[in-house]
Design a protein around this motif. Structure first.
Motif, PDB file in Angstrom:
ATOM      1  N   ALA A 146     -12.548  53.451  87.329  1.00 33.45           N
ATOM      2  CA  ALA A 146     -11.536  52.550  86.770  1.00 33.45           C
ATOM      3  C   ALA A 146     -12.171  51.573  85.788  1.00 33.45           C
ATOM      4  N   THR A 147     -13.370  51.087  86.113  1.00 29.65           N
ATOM      5  CA  THR A 147     -14.075  50.162  85.223  1.00 29.65           C
ATOM      6  C   THR A 147     -14.392  50.837  83.893  1.00 29.65           C
ATOM      7  N   LEU A 148     -14.881  52.054  83.947  1.00 28.39           N
ATOM      8  CA  LEU A 148     -15.218  52.775  82.730  1.00 28.39           C
ATOM      9  C   LEU A 148     -13.965  53.044  81.892  1.00 28.39           C
ATOM     10  N   THR A 149     -12.886  53.442  82.550  1.00 34.44           N
ATOM     11  CA  THR A 149     -11.652  53.750  81.826  1.00 34.44           C
ATOM     12  C   THR A 149     -11.097  52.508  81.132  1.00 34.44           C
ATOM     13  N   LYS A 150     -11.047  51.389  81.861  1.00 35.83           N
ATOM     14  CA  LYS A 150     -10.508  50.155  81.277  1.00 35.83           C
ATOM     15  C   LYS A 150     -11.370  49.681  80.109  1.00 35.83           C
ATOM     16  N   THR A 151     -12.672  49.794  80.267  1.00 32.20           N
ATOM     17  CA  THR A 151     -13.573  49.357  79.194  1.00 32.20           C
ATOM     18  C   THR A 151     -13.420  50.248  77.975  1.00 32.20           C
ATOM     19  N   LYS A 152     -13.359  51.547  78.181  1.00 31.91           N
ATOM     20  CA  LYS A 152     -13.161  52.466  77.060  1.00 31.91           C
ATOM     21  C   LYS A 152     -11.841  52.190  76.350  1.00 31.91           C
ATOM     22  N   ASN A 153     -10.781  51.953  77.117  1.00 34.05           N
ATOM     23  CA  ASN A 153      -9.469  51.692  76.514  1.00 34.05           C
ATOM     24  C   ASN A 153      -9.501  50.448  75.635  1.00 34.05           C
ATOM     25  N   LEU A 154     -10.224  49.403  76.098  1.00 36.07           N
ATOM     26  CA  LEU A 154     -10.320  48.186  75.295  1.00 36.07           C
ATOM     27  C   LEU A 154     -11.150  48.424  74.041  1.00 36.07           C
ATOM     28  N   VAL A 155     -12.209  49.201  74.154  1.00 36.79           N
ATOM     29  CA  VAL A 155     -13.015  49.534  72.975  1.00 36.79           C
ATOM     30  C   VAL A 155     -12.156  50.276  71.956  1.00 36.79           C
ATOM     31  N   LYS A 156     -11.395  51.242  72.421  1.00 41.20           N
ATOM     32  CA  LYS A 156     -10.523  52.010  71.523  1.00 41.20           C
ATOM     33  C   LYS A 156      -9.479  51.117  70.869  1.00 41.20           C
ATOM     34  N   LEU A 157      -8.888  50.224  71.672  1.00 35.99           N
ATOM     35  CA  LEU A 157      -7.852  49.326  71.159  1.00 35.99           C
ATOM     36  C   LEU A 157      -8.390  48.445  70.040  1.00 35.99           C
ATOM     37  N   HIS A 158      -9.507  47.794  70.292  1.00 35.34           N
ATOM     38  CA  HIS A 158     -10.038  46.844  69.307  1.00 35.34           C
ATOM     39  C   HIS A 158     -10.641  47.559  68.098  1.00 35.34           C
ATOM     40  N   TYR A 159     -11.179  48.732  68.303  1.00 36.62           N
ATOM     41  CA  TYR A 159     -11.710  49.497  67.176  1.00 36.62           C
ATOM     42  C   TYR A 159     -10.575  49.878  66.225  1.00 36.62           C
ATOM     43  N   LYS A 160      -9.462  50.327  66.787  1.00 35.82           N
ATOM     44  CA  LYS A 160      -8.340  50.730  65.931  1.00 35.82           C
ATOM     45  C   LYS A 160      -7.720  49.525  65.238  1.00 35.82           C
ATOM     46  N   GLU A 161      -7.655  48.372  65.917  1.00 35.62           N
ATOM     47  CA  GLU A 161      -7.123  47.161  65.296  1.00 35.62           C
ATOM     48  C   GLU A 161      -7.915  46.790  64.056  1.00 35.62           C
ATOM     49  N   LYS A 162      -9.216  47.046  64.081  1.00 34.20           N
ATOM     50  CA  LYS A 162     -10.072  46.577  62.991  1.00 34.20           C
ATOM     51  C   LYS A 162     -10.317  47.635  61.922  1.00 34.20           C
ATOM     52  N   THR A 163     -10.110  48.888  62.259  1.00 37.59           N
ATOM     53  CA  THR A 163     -10.386  49.946  61.281  1.00 37.59           C
ATOM     54  C   THR A 163      -9.155  50.778  60.947  1.00 37.59           C
ATOM     55  N   THR A 164      -8.087  50.600  61.717  1.00 38.04           N
ATOM     56  CA  THR A 164      -6.825  51.357  61.586  1.00 38.04           C
ATOM     57  C   THR A 164      -7.010  52.846  61.861  1.00 38.04           C
ATOM     58  N   LYS A 165      -8.098  53.208  62.512  1.00 32.43           N
ATOM     59  CA  LYS A 165      -8.285  54.620  62.860  1.00 32.43           C
ATOM     60  C   LYS A 165      -8.842  54.718  64.274  1.00 32.43           C
ATOM     61  N   ASP A 166      -8.683  55.874  64.859  1.00 31.16           N
ATOM     62  CA  ASP A 166      -9.185  56.098  66.210  1.00 31.16           C
ATOM     63  C   ASP A 166     -10.709  56.217  66.193  1.00 31.16           C
ATOM     64  N   ILE A 167     -11.326  55.699  67.238  1.00 31.22           N
ATOM     65  CA  ILE A 167     -12.786  55.783  67.349  1.00 31.22           C
ATOM     66  C   ILE A 167     -13.182  57.184  67.794  1.00 31.22           C
ATOM     67  N   ASP A 168     -14.252  57.714  67.244  1.00 27.23           N
ATOM     68  CA  ASP A 168     -14.714  59.027  67.701  1.00 27.23           C
ATOM     69  C   ASP A 168     -15.638  58.841  68.905  1.00 27.23           C
ATOM     70  N   GLU A 169     -15.920  59.958  69.570  1.00 21.65           N
ATOM     71  CA  GLU A 169     -16.687  59.898  70.822  1.00 21.65           C
ATOM     72  C   GLU A 169     -18.106  59.369  70.599  1.00 21.65           C
ATOM     73  N   LYS A 170     -18.691  59.669  69.460  1.00 22.88           N
ATOM     74  CA  LYS A 170     -20.055  59.217  69.166  1.00 22.88           C
ATOM     75  C   LYS A 170     -20.116  57.699  69.102  1.00 22.88           C
ATOM     76  N   ASP A 171     -19.210  57.072  68.356  1.00 21.58           N
ATOM     77  CA  ASP A 171     -19.223  55.614  68.243  1.00 21.58           C
ATOM     78  C   ASP A 171     -18.846  54.957  69.567  1.00 21.58           C
ATOM     79  N   LEU A 172     -17.918  55.558  70.281  1.00 20.19           N
ATOM     80  CA  LEU A 172     -17.532  55.012  71.584  1.00 20.19           C
ATOM     81  C   LEU A 172     -18.724  54.980  72.530  1.00 20.19           C
ATOM     82  N   THR A 173     -19.445  56.066  72.578  1.00 21.42           N
ATOM     83  CA  THR A 173     -20.628  56.149  73.453  1.00 21.42           C
ATOM     84  C   THR A 173     -21.705  55.165  73.006  1.00 21.42           C
TER      85      THR A 173
END
Length: 683
Positions: A146-173
């Protein structure tokens, strides 16, 4: 109306941030090449406060690294977009997008009072990501997942807010790999703060509490003005209270700490000032000032054993040898009882020539200076090799027949008549702690940071028994360990001495079966086995039955099942947070024999040597008279075990931090025993 809670929380958060800054400043000023608390194995060179970077609380920089620190004294894991945790992740993502460079880390620094979802689960999953661990082979627990999922979701959310695109798996990792969780018990009275006091005490004459307060205040001032400070600027402001960046570089650099007298790069080298037994013309002592070098550079006076020999004359028995007349005068005043009834004849040089300025004297001074500069252990006694922690320890030159030339410090009790005394040290720390003789402050600081796991949490009883396994074996390198899943979705690992135990698969399977049988038996008795919930800043967890933990005012969390899982580095780093369970511990040694001081078949051990005065006064009230002693350190658990086994084989025992009633009864302390459990706490 605004309540006071928010303001207090804000103030405590600011204080927590500045304490981290003060920790970094202390490491710079004390010449530390690493900072264990932040997993940093390099020297900090610059500290920046409230920067324009995305992660703006604190930045530590040095050769090849940049640590961005978000300081949150108390934080819970949350996937809500407006939560504190979301704000932290937003800053981490923004830093990655706008200022991504090699050598950067994004550090969430928090206290032990934060949620275990952060201090344990987040720490484990980010560590595992850095280590490329295979989660299919070692599945995450419910809470970790659950911790990993919530953290990943927040990373994805804020990345898209700032770049207007979805984060790829490489940058997420890559973002997850750069996230570090540092749990710092650095608040007032905390274990890390107490450890820093030893670091400061070993590097400054200023009382460590005062110096620490000054560093925290400096951090607050710099943060308020959003400034940065590098090592030269920090030394300009605070360096007068500390040793130099390279403590082996010069006597003058060490003068800051020990206030050395009469020691400069041009050490007085042109004279020999001697006190000699002189039974002639009714005199007892000849106090003579002599020229040291002939015109050809040869020595006009030679020394050997306890004698001085002048050219073409018989040897004279030497009382003392000094570089200056003032040094000899200070010696006489300090030892006035030895000279009170003596007839002293004074014979100064009858010349106005500055013999210290002659070419041969200047060459000798430079040689002396260089020899001291090369000394890698400057505060180790040249005579007995023990650490020096006494006020007024002499600074000497060994220059006599049959001995290798040397320059450095010796204990007052180690001075030989032929040692040429150049000066001495003066330390408020050593004056305030005169009982800590031969005590090595630097070694204590190094060990205390990740040691004494047993003593980090209160036992709840004034007299308790330390359960020690005399046959403890930590040599196993098995690839398996045992995880215990709890009813709240969290997990614990079976540990010995605060470290996750490695087992073979067969042994782990057998032990897990026994554990599950015990869990089932306790459930059938309606008193389940539980771990206490690590909360409210309590360091350390207890394992016992529900009823006993309730009686201890702990919050129980029931055990569900023990499982055999692969041992991994992320598990070890998250759940084995201490290197030593017992050590370091201090004990007293007889100054004459060097043996441990054992009274009534009991050796006393101390967890905080700065409290030695309190203990010796208490023991004196109980009628215990100690011989002259020095203070020794058991640095590691391995040495502690060997020491205890030898002690118990001789029929003696040990008590940690013993306080006694006037009749000698033990009223507080930890009695070392060979039991396997103490009040339900895993030992």
């Amino acid at each position: 109306m605004t309540g006071s809670g928010g303001g207090s929380a804000t103030n405590s958060g600011i204080d927590f941030q500045q304490r981290i800054a003060a920790l970094a400043m202390a490491h710079i000023l004390c010449n530390q090449e690493s900072m264990q608390a932040l997993e940093l194995n390099a020297r900090v060179q610059t500290i920046a406060f409230e920067t324009d970077d995305a992660i703006d609380d604190l930045t530590l920089s040095g050769d090849g690294f940049q640590f961005f620190i978000q300081a949150k004294r108390n934080i819970s894991l949350s996937e809500l977009a407006d939560s504190d945790y979301s704000s932290v992740i937003e800053q981490f993502v923004r830093q990655y997008i706008t200022g991504n460079r090699a050598g950067q880390r994004y550090i969430l620094a928090t206290s032990p009072s934060s949620s275990s979802r952060v201090t344990k689960d987040l720490r484990k999953v980010t560590t595992a990501t850095r280590l490329n661990e295979d989660w299919s082979a070692n599945p995450l627990t419910e809470n970790e997942s659950a911790t990993l999922t919530k953290t990943k979701n927040l990373v994805k959310l804020h990345y898209k807010e700032k770049t207007t695109k979805d984060i790829d798996e490489k940058d997420l990792t890559e973002i997850l790999r750069r996230i570090y969780v540092a749990v710092l018990d650095i608040e007032e009275g905390g274990a890390l703060e107490q450890a820093v006091f030893f670091l400061l005490a070993g590097n400054s004459p200023i009382p460590p509490q005062l110096l620490w307060g000054g560093l925290v205040t400096l951090g607050l001032t710099l943060a308020r003005d959003r400034l940065s400070i590098d090592e030269p600027a920090l030394r300009e402001r605070m360096g007068k209270y500390f040793t130099s960046p390279d403590t082996a570089q010069s006597p003058m650099a060490r003068e800051t700490f020990f206030e050395l007298t009469h020691i400069t790069e041009n050490v007085a080298s042109g004279r020999e000032v001697v006190l000699i037994e002189y039974p002639e013309d009714g005199a007892d002592i000849l106090f003579a000032e002599l020229r040291r070098f002939s015109d050809d550079g040869s020595r006009r006076v030679t020394f050997s054993g306890d004698e001085v020999r002048f050219a073409n004359n018989d040897p004279w028995r030497l009382v003392g040898r000094f570089a200056t007349m003032k040094g000899a005068e200070r010696h006489i005043v300090s030892n006035i009882e030895e000279f009170r009834d003596k007839e002293v004849v004074i014979a100064p040089i009858n010349s106005d020539e500055d013999f210290d300025a002659t070419p041969h004297a200047l060459a000798q001074a430079a040689f002396c200076f260089e020899e001291f500069r090369k000394n890698a252990t400057p505060f180790t006694c040249l005579n007995c090799s023990e650490f020096i922690s006494e006020d007024l320890a002499p600074f000497i030159e060994v220059d006599e027949e049959g001995f290798q030339y040397a320059v450095g410090f010796v204990h007052q009790g180690c001075v030989r008549p032929t040692y040429r005394i150049l000066g001495g040290m003066s330390s408020e720390l050593f004056r305030n702690h005169t009982l800590l003789k031969n005590f090595n402050y630097e070694i204590w600081y190094e060990r205390i940071q990740r040691g004494q796991a047993l003593f980090r949490s209160p036992v709840g009883k004034p007299v308790a028994f330390i359960a020690r396994d005399p046959h403890h074996n930590d040599f196993s390198r098995g690839k398996w360990c045992i995880r215990i899943d709890l009813e709240d979705g969290s997990s614990r690992y079976m540990v010995e001495r605060a470290r996750v135990v490695r087992r073979s698969q067969a042994d782990a399977t057998s032990d897990a079966s026994e554990m599950n049988a015990a869990i089932g038996d306790a459930q059938s008795r309606q008193d389940p086995l539980c771990y206490s919930k690590d909360e409210d800043g309590i360091v350390g967890e207890y394992f016992s039955t529900y009823s006993r933990l309730i009686a201890m005012d702990r919050t129980p969390v029931a055990c569900l099942e023990a499982k055999v899982v692969p041992y991994t580095r992320s598990i070890a780093e998250t759940y084995s947070v201490y290197e030593n369970f017992y050590a370091p511990l201090a004990f007293l040694s007889d100054a004459e024999t060097g043996d441990p001081i054992i009274i009534s078949d009991v050796l006393s051990l101390l967890t905080n040597p700065l409290d030695l005065d309190k203990f010796t006064k208490n023991w004196s009230m109980a009628g215990i008279q100690l011989p002259e002693f020095t203070v020794s350190i058991l640095e590691t658990d391995e040495r502690f075990d060997r020491f205890m086994n030898l002690l118990q084989a001789s029929g003696a025992g040990a008590i940690v931090d013993p306080l006694l009633a006037p009749n000698g009864d033990l009223i507080r302390g930890y009695v070392v025993s060979d039991n396997s459990f103490l009040d339900g706490q895993q030992r």
